[in-house]
Design a protein around this motif. Structure first.
Motif, short mmCIF file in Angstrom:
data_model
loop_
_atom_site.label_atom_id
_atom_site.label_comp_id
_atom_site.label_asym_id
_atom_site.label_seq_id
_atom_site.Cartn_x
_atom_site.Cartn_y
_atom_site.Cartn_z
N ASP A 180 0.84 -1.20 0.00
CA ASP A 180 0.00 0.00 0.00
C ASP A 180 0.87 1.25 0.00
N ASP A 181 0.33 2.34 -0.52
CA ASP A 181 1.00 3.65 -0.47
C ASP A 181 2.41 3.59 -1.04
N GLU A 237 -4.04 4.72 -6.63
CA GLU A 237 -4.98 5.20 -5.61
C GLU A 237 -5.30 6.68 -5.81
MG MG Z 1 -3.09 3.55 0.24
#
Ligand code: MG
Ligand code: C2E
Ligand code: MG
Ligand code: MG
Length: 276
Positions: A180-181, A237
């Motif tokens: 993530d990220d 995202e």
């Molecule tokens: Mg994220």
């Protein structure tokens, strides 16, 4: 932020600090009760294929609707829960809620929707994490491939090898892994070399309007090409506009998650919207 004191002699800085401490105390006072009263809610946000907008998965996101504290977004309580350890209970509560909503079968394909879940490093590193996760998922008879475990880069700041070890175990059991990220944290590329992930989630910072668009585009292109070579699925995202979506489409990004498709929705509303 040191400023001149107001008439009672309290500076603005002190007020902000006192409010933060007061909120922290109030949150800690109410967290157990909130869990028992079902004040934590499961929201789901779709991930969509950029080519045709088809539903490609969903991410589970927590919301706290507290009669005493109001409607709280995760960033206002998760850091605190990571400090006091309550995050372990919350992450497992969310896992159980996801298991209760399973299966969600995608209309047209008949396939089960993959749901990704955020697990804090605190939860992952807690003794017995794997056993407990298996117990929840297996007693609900959910195939492991239907659950994707999202871990942020920052989870690896300490005990990198230990975190990697847990994730490798999950992967060997058939769970899907997502980073993530991506691109915000430390040593992203080094982690990419070592971690057996399936999905790379590019942080929404890469779409930021504050950066030179042609530079952002080059960086995005580089990341997408690399992820493709590694056989990873890339999810971008925070895609908010049609312009961003078409740029990503051009660059060959397969999947996007963002307001351009939908905000996170309460679980029931999500199912109704997508006929699940
Ligand atoms: Mg994220
Ligand atoms: P995340 O995992 O990176 O989740 C994506 C965040 O981006 C979500 O914020 C989502 O609402 C937001 N988002 C999605 N599309 C857009 C967009 O187009 N524009 C903008 N500006 N934002 C968008 P949210 O729901 O506030 O969650 C924040 C973070 O809290 C999550 O970031 C995740 O790290 C954490 N979190 C949420 N639920 C849980 C949970 O159940 N357990 C744990 N451990 N962490 C959670
Ligand atoms: Mg996430
Ligand atoms: Mg985040």
């Amino acid at each position: 932020m040191k400023e001149s004191p107001d008439k009672e002699g309290i500076s603005r800085y002190d007020q902000v600090f006192r409010n933060a401490v007061e909120l922290k105390n109030r949150i800690e006072q109410h967290e157990d009760e909130a869990l028992a009263n079902r004040e934590f809610q499961l929201y789901l946000q779709p991930k969509n294929r950029l080519a045709d907008g088809a539903l490609a998965g969903a991410e589970a996101l927590v919301r706290w609707n507290s009669p005493k504290l109001g409607f709280l977004p995760p960033d206002s309580f998760i850091p605190l829960f990571e400090k006091n350890g309550f995050i372990v209970q919350l992450d497992f509560y969310m896992l159980k809620r996801v298991c209760q909503t399973y299966p969600m079968t995608v209309p047209g394909t008949g396939e089960a929707l993959v749901v990704s879940m955020n697990f804090s490093r605190v939860t992952i590193m807690r003794e017995g994490f794997i056993e407990r996760l298996l117990h929840v998922v297996d007693s609900a008879r959910i195939p492991h491939e239907a659950i994707e475990v999202e871990v942020t880069e920052s989870a690896f700041v300490m005990d990198e090898d230990a975190v990697i070890n847990k994730l490798e175990t999950l992967k060997a059991m058939g769970f899907r892994l997502a980073m993530d990220d991506f691109g915000t944290g430390y040593s992203s590329l080094n982690l990419l070399r070592k971690l057996p992930i399936d999905v790379l989630k590019i942080d929404r910072g890469f779409l930021s309007e504050n950066t030179d668009p042609s530079r952002s585009r080059s960086v995005l292109k580089g990341v997408l090409d690399m992820a493709g070579d590694l056989g990873l699925v890339t999810v971008c995202e925070g895609v908010e506009t049609e312009e961003q979506a078409s740029m990503l489409r051009e660059l060959g990004c397969p999947v996007a998650q963002g307001y351009v498709f939908s905000k996170p929705l309460p679980e029931g509303e999500f199912r109704t919207r997508y006929g699940l």
